[in-house]
Design an enzyme around this catalytic site. Sequence first.
Site, PDB file in Angstrom:
ATOM      1  CG  ASN A 147      -2.052  -0.909   1.179  1.00  0.00           C
ATOM      2  OD1 ASN A 147      -2.488  -1.184  -0.024  1.00  0.00           O
ATOM      3  ND2 ASN A 147      -2.184  -1.705   2.265  1.00  0.00           N
ATOM      4  CB  CYS A 169      -6.177  -5.785  -2.042  1.00  0.00           C
ATOM      5  SG  CYS A 169      -6.877  -5.098  -0.272  1.00  0.00           S
ATOM      6  CG  HIS A 170      -6.519  -9.458   2.223  1.00  0.00           C
ATOM      7  ND1 HIS A 170      -5.377 -10.046   2.725  1.00  0.00           N
ATOM      8  CD2 HIS A 170      -6.900  -8.594   2.689  1.00  0.00           C
ATOM      9  CE1 HIS A 170      -4.969  -9.135   3.633  1.00  0.00           C
ATOM     10  NE2 HIS A 170      -6.025  -8.482   3.787  1.00  0.00           N
ATOM     11  CG  HIS A 199      -8.011  -0.342   1.303  1.00  0.00           C
ATOM     12  ND1 HIS A 199      -6.944  -0.167   1.784  1.00  0.00           N
ATOM     13  CD2 HIS A 199      -7.766  -1.989   0.879  1.00  0.00           C
ATOM     14  CE1 HIS A 199      -6.032  -1.034   1.851  1.00  0.00           C
ATOM     15  NE2 HIS A 199      -6.780  -2.161   1.429  1.00  0.00           N
TER      16      HIS A 199
END
Length: 444
Positions: A147, A169-170, A199
Amino acid sequence: MTRIVLVGAGSVEFTRNLLGDILSFPALADADLVLHDIDPDRLATAERMAAWTAATLHATPSIGASLARRAALSGADFVINTIQVGGARATQVDFDVPARHGLRYTINDTVNVGGVMRGLRTIPVVLGIAQDMADVCPGALLLNYTNPMGMLVRAVEEVFGYGTTVGLCHSVYWTVHTLAGYLGVPAAEVDALSGGVNHLAWILRLEHRGRDLYPELERFVAEGRAPDDDLVRAELCRRYGYYPTESSEHHAEYNPWFIPKGGVEPFRIPIGEYLSRVAANLDEYAETKRRLDAGEPFEIERSGEYASVIVNAMVTGEPARIVANTMNHAGGFAGASLIANLAADACVEVPALVDGLGVHPTAIGALPPQCAAYTRPAVECQELTARAALDQNRELVYHAFLTDPMVQARLTLDEAWRLADDLIEAEREWLPAWLGGDAPGWPA
């Protein structure tokens, strides 16, 4: 053999999860694995962990480790990036300096002033990795976990071209699992469509064997059944009509409606949560070393991370579906943006298919207009920070700070400028020379 390089392998727990995933695929069980980190102790620990993981899974990879980045990258097919420039000390500064200016955060790593500072610290380093790859492993794919995702992917693809990297990304994966749990259905039987930016994406469709789950999810939210650690996202779903990805602690700082407006207690917002995670990670590293020394076993289970899925699909040609962070214009191949109502030069997060030819992002059309409006400030922060780093323009750093909802809610323009100056001064050792810092810039 497929050569896979882990840059930032000293993040030992994450490295163990990644290697467990990779070596669980039969086609990758004899891969050529190379670990790189700048910390000799962490690199040695990662190498020990890699050897233990391989032996436990009865896999037969070759395992190497190098403190020299270019040597590690030479001949790579895939490069997995998990670095954190400045580590725990820089993260502490990202919280401490804003706190002196009256600002409180939970995670502070994506947008907000902490995301900007991470971007400024990290973009030159990741561009250096990409340059090394162009020199010693041209054609290798950079799989980025570091990030701030959107800023890094945007900077790399602007300099080195579309398709150089994909961001992973999870957050979507675990959001779908969480919502399935709320509704009492098996996550493996749930289909979801998401879109947005890293996000700050949205679950646009949620179905169980073809049955729309959103009416049940809306009832779940309306009845106040969300757990204490997910009250912010539930409230956003109630207001926006769609569930956001990532976590409530993230979304608490992505808008001005919770932290600055008395929402910390009623919405159970964990101020400084990321600092607690950093401390826990340091403790976990010490415990990992102790257990390796003692010969104690570790649990290995599939983590849900996409890196291994991509590598396996590209090596074997077996198709897979993932969620990827990539440029919205899709390299011009699609003829239209992947998300119609976000900027074409944004880094977006969308579903993607993977096969032997690579990663193929899927156009999803337009976000619901209210969701696009919520997401656009993050796109502007992406652009301003990436442009500041690429153009070496300090003025754009100030403007990137102004996109932070906490700054907008609490500070005057003069105060925002002083905050930026204070953070730049406090982080000099990790920043490039054009910001008065001591770290190598890009190009070096």
